[in-house]
Design an enzyme around this catalytic site. Structure first.
Site, PDB file in Angstrom:
ATOM      1  CE  LYS A 279       3.387   2.216   9.745  1.00  0.00           C
ATOM      2  NZ  LYS A 279       3.416   3.434  10.981  1.00  0.00           N
TER       3      LYS A 279
ATOM      4  CG  PHE B  22       9.963   3.770  11.498  1.00  0.00           C
ATOM      5  CD1 PHE B  22      11.603   4.270  11.657  1.00  0.00           C
ATOM      6  CD2 PHE B  22       9.506   4.485  13.195  1.00  0.00           C
ATOM      7  CE1 PHE B  22      12.928   4.735  12.325  1.00  0.00           C
ATOM      8  CE2 PHE B  22      10.450   4.951  13.219  1.00  0.00           C
ATOM      9  CZ  PHE B  22      11.581   5.612  13.718  1.00  0.00           C
ATOM     10  N   GLY B  23       9.092   0.949   7.238  1.00  0.00           N
ATOM     11  CA  GLY B  23       9.119   0.178   6.911  1.00  0.00           C
ATOM     12  C   GLY B  23       8.207  -0.157   5.878  1.00  0.00           C
TER      13      GLY B  23
ATOM     14  CG  LEU C 119      -2.321  -1.689   1.677  1.00  0.00           C
ATOM     15  CD1 LEU C 119      -2.521  -0.843   2.654  1.00  0.00           C
ATOM     16  CD2 LEU C 119      -3.161  -0.419   0.306  1.00  0.00           C
TER      17      LEU C 119
ATOM     18  CG  ASP D 106       4.462  13.091  12.300  1.00  0.00           C
ATOM     19  OD1 ASP D 106       5.018  14.073  12.022  1.00  0.00           O
ATOM     20  OD2 ASP D 106       5.274  11.808  11.936  1.00  0.00           O
TER      21      ASP D 106
ATOM     22  N   GLY E 120       6.574   3.449   4.421  1.00  0.00           N
ATOM     23  CA  GLY E 120       7.426   5.270   4.858  1.00  0.00           C
ATOM     24  C   GLY E 120       8.264   4.928   6.000  1.00  0.00           C
TER      25      GLY E 120
HETATM   26  N1  LIG Z   1      -4.944   1.120   7.191  1.00  0.00           N
HETATM   27  C1  LIG Z   1      -4.116   2.229   7.081  1.00  0.00           C
HETATM   28  N2  LIG Z   1      -4.941   1.701   5.490  1.00  0.00           N
HETATM   29  C2  LIG Z   1      -4.890   1.768   4.017  1.00  0.00           C
HETATM   30  N3  LIG Z   1      -3.285   2.003   4.305  1.00  0.00           N
HETATM   31  C3  LIG Z   1      -2.267   2.770   4.662  1.00  0.00           C
HETATM   32  C4  LIG Z   1      -2.846   2.074   6.526  1.00  0.00           C
HETATM   33  N4  LIG Z   1      -1.735   3.050   7.014  1.00  0.00           N
HETATM   34  C5  LIG Z   1      -0.842   3.017   6.345  1.00  0.00           C
HETATM   35  N5  LIG Z   1      -1.249   3.020   5.003  1.00  0.00           N
HETATM   36  C6  LIG Z   1      -0.660   3.723   3.838  1.00  0.00           C
HETATM   37  O1  LIG Z   1       1.305   3.154   3.531  1.00  0.00           O
HETATM   38  C7  LIG Z   1       1.841   4.291   3.603  1.00  0.00           C
HETATM   39  C8  LIG Z   1       2.676   4.038   4.886  1.00  0.00           C
HETATM   40  O2  LIG Z   1       2.348   3.964   5.325  1.00  0.00           O
HETATM   41  P1  LIG Z   1       3.107   4.817   6.420  1.00  0.00           P
HETATM   42  O3  LIG Z   1       2.411   5.278   7.964  1.00  0.00           O
HETATM   43  O4  LIG Z   1       4.695   3.280   7.110  1.00  0.00           O
HETATM   44  O5  LIG Z   1       4.678   5.971   6.107  1.00  0.00           O
HETATM   45  P2  LIG Z   1       4.348   7.494   6.898  1.00  0.00           P
HETATM   46  O6  LIG Z   1       2.982   7.964   7.811  1.00  0.00           O
HETATM   47  O7  LIG Z   1       4.193   8.076   4.868  1.00  0.00           O
HETATM   48  O8  LIG Z   1       5.239   8.099   6.488  1.00  0.00           O
HETATM   49  P3  LIG Z   1       6.036   8.127   7.844  1.00  0.00           P
HETATM   50  O9  LIG Z   1       5.620   6.890   9.562  1.00  0.00           O
HETATM   51  O10 LIG Z   1       7.805   7.316   8.342  1.00  0.00           O
HETATM   52  O11 LIG Z   1       6.048   9.785   8.177  1.00  0.00           O
HETATM   53  C9  LIG Z   1       0.872   5.665   4.050  1.00  0.00           C
HETATM   54  O12 LIG Z   1       0.724   6.629   2.556  1.00  0.00           O
HETATM   55  C10 LIG Z   1      -0.668   4.915   3.489  1.00  0.00           C
HETATM   56  O13 LIG Z   1      -0.371   5.726   2.025  1.00  0.00           O
END
Ligand SMILES: Nc1ncnc2c1ncn2[C@@H]1O[C@H](COP(=O)(O)OP(=O)(O)OP(=O)(O)O)[C@@H](O)[C@H]1O
Length: 460
Positions: free
Chosen positions: A208, A192-193, A187, A313, A190
């Site tokens: 995640k 961290f992964g 999807l 954040d 980020g």
């Molecule tokens: N619960 C979820 N349902 C659908 N998509 C998700 C969900 N959580 C995360 N994502 C998708 O995965 C991507 C990466 O999420 P993640 O939280 O790892 O990183 P981020 O918030 O973009 O960056 P960071 O946490 O490093 O600041 C998000 O941009 C989002 O599009």
């Protein structure tokens, strides 16, 4: 046994599920094809003769001399456990509960007492079997988590308690649910992964998977720290506008967090879509702003520990939308307790977060309070109103906050013109956003007031 601290903690948590941690420990060890004899020798190295007597009958006679304390406990224990001294030629017997035959439950009950000394970390001289773990303690002192450099064993124990109702899911189950971490199930990525879409218990979930950077151990400890903070917060703060955490997984090759799948994606992504049919309409934008404000004021006012929880954040990437475009706040890795009501801020030792969303008093003076979230939320309101990025080096004012606040022309020029009408709604969002990003923290409204103001914005 050379297990890492995370594996050990996941094993210890079995006790809260009514299972035997020792049974789990032995099962894992057995799956790695260790033998009863190896366990016997391991116990002898630790001089744990009492434990050795329990499994002595499963080991060849010639090894019995390793029990230095003699046989005095043996007879009593054997009697208590209903065993006889029948000879077993099972030197290579694998460690599996079934190999303990009809004595399995009894034997696996005994090691609660017997096996504890195995899980003592010699490196930091700190017992992983901390008394705190055995006496549940609540609530979690989040402030401490935010400041400690490394995550200690007792921190992990403490948080493992806090995860309480959130179930542990095995790594293998997650592997199956994502079709072996299929690239097509990704999807997003980020810091961290990687986040995968999966199907777990016939339910769509977002997983995640935290990925370690080999050369950066401190990165890993930060990852773990933030994930555990997230685990705690999402367990403790449940609300319609807070992303639910369905489970977590530790002990496998990668720690994972399992969330409700948000089919609408992130607000950041939705504001940038090019497909005109997918553009967010103004009533939906206002509804998203109201929902996110409601979730945030909930965190600020719940006072679970006598203090507000500050997300730390808030940004459009951390606001996720369900299939009906209802917003939920996610990514609680940087959340911390704010000041008690008699203080206006606390001083923190380190600054975390995303630069374009952070106010001056936090960046320069490390003053942390609910007003940090209010400021970040103001920037999100500008994003919702304009669909512009929070930062762009193509603009004269690179930060969106400056771009909007310093704008001299007609404010309607900044409106996302791809969606027509609703000028009043746009202006309302911008006005409230401006209040939220006021320079002096004291003059910024609390989120509960922001919510009330947003609820009064006209849908015109
Ligand atoms: N619960 C979820 N349902 C659908 N998509 C998700 C969900 N959580 C995360 N994502 C998708 O995965 C991507 C990466 O999420 P993640 O939280 O790892 O990183 P981020 O918030 O973009 O960056 P960071 O946490 O490093 O600041 C998000 O941009 C989002 O599009």
């Amino acid at each position: 046994m050379k297990y890492d601290i995370i594996t050990i903690e996941s094993i210890r948590k079995e006790i809260y599920r009514g299972n035997s941690p020792s049974s789990e420990l032995l099962t894992i060890w057995g799956h790695q094809n260790h033998t009863v004899l190896e366990l016997f020798i391991l116990l002898s190295r630790m001089e744990h003769y009492q434990a050795m007597t329990v499994i002595k009958h499963l080991v060849d006679d010639k090894y019995h001399h390793l029990i230095k304390d003699g046989d005095e406990h043996l007879n009593t224990l054997m009697q208590n456990l209903g065993m006889n001294k029948k000879e077993c030629n099972n030197r290579d017997l694998k460690i599996r509960p079934e190999n303990f035959n009809d004595h399995s439950t009894k034997i696996l009950n005994v090691p609660e007492m017997v096996l504890q000394p195995i899980i003592v970390s010699k490196e930091n001289n700190e017992s992983i079997v901390s008394p705190r773990f055995l006496q549940p303690k609540s609530p979690l002192p989040l402030g401490r988590l935010g400041t400690s450099k490394m995550f200690t064993a007792s921190d992990i124990s403490c948080v493992a308690e806090s995860a309480g109702a959130i179930p542990h899911i095995s790594y293998e189950e997650l592997q199956r649910s994502t079709n072996n971490w299929d690239n097509n199930a990704i999807l997003g990525k980020g810091g961290f992964g990687t986040v995968y879409k999966g199907t777990w218990k016939c339910t769509q979930v977002a997983i995640k998977r935290l990925e370690q950077k080999e050369d950066k151990p401190e990165y890993h400890s930060e990852q773990i720290k933030q994930s555990i903070t997230e685990l705690h917060c999402l367990n403790a703060y449940r609300h319609d506008n807070v992303l639910p955490l369905y489970g977590y997984s530790i002990g496998g090759p990668h720690p994972c967090l399992i969330y409700q799948y948000m089919a609408g994606g992130s607000l950041e992504h939705r504001l940038r879509v090019r497909d005109p049919t997918k553009l967010l309409k103004w009533p939906t934008r206002l509804n998203i702003a109201i929902g996110a404000a409601r979730g945030l004021q909930f965190l600020h006012t719940s006072m679970i520990n006598g203090k507000p929880l500050v997300h730390g954040d808030i940004k459009s990437a951390n606001i996720l939308l369900d299939p009906n475009d209802q917003p939920r706040i996610g990514d609680f890795g940087l959340a911390r307790e704010g000041p008690q009501s008699q203080y206006t801020y606390i001083k923190v030792s380190r600054i975390h977060g995303t630069r374009p969303y952070l106010p001056d008093e936090f960046l320069r003076a490390k003053k942390f309070s609910t007003k940090v979230d209010t400021y970040s939320f103001g920037v999100v309101l500008f994003e919702i109103a304009t669909s512009l990025g929070a930062y762009s080096d193509k603009r004269e004012d690179k930060f969106l906050k400056d771009h909007v606040v310093n704008y001299k022309g007609d404010i309607l020029d900044l409106k996302d013109k791809r969606v027509e009408g609703y000028d009043e709604c746009f202006k309302g969002l911008v006005e409230i956003g401006k209040m939220c990003v006021t320079k002096r923290a004291k003059e910024r409204p609390e989120m509960v007031s922001v919510l009330i103001l947003l609820e009064g914005v006209s849908i015109k």
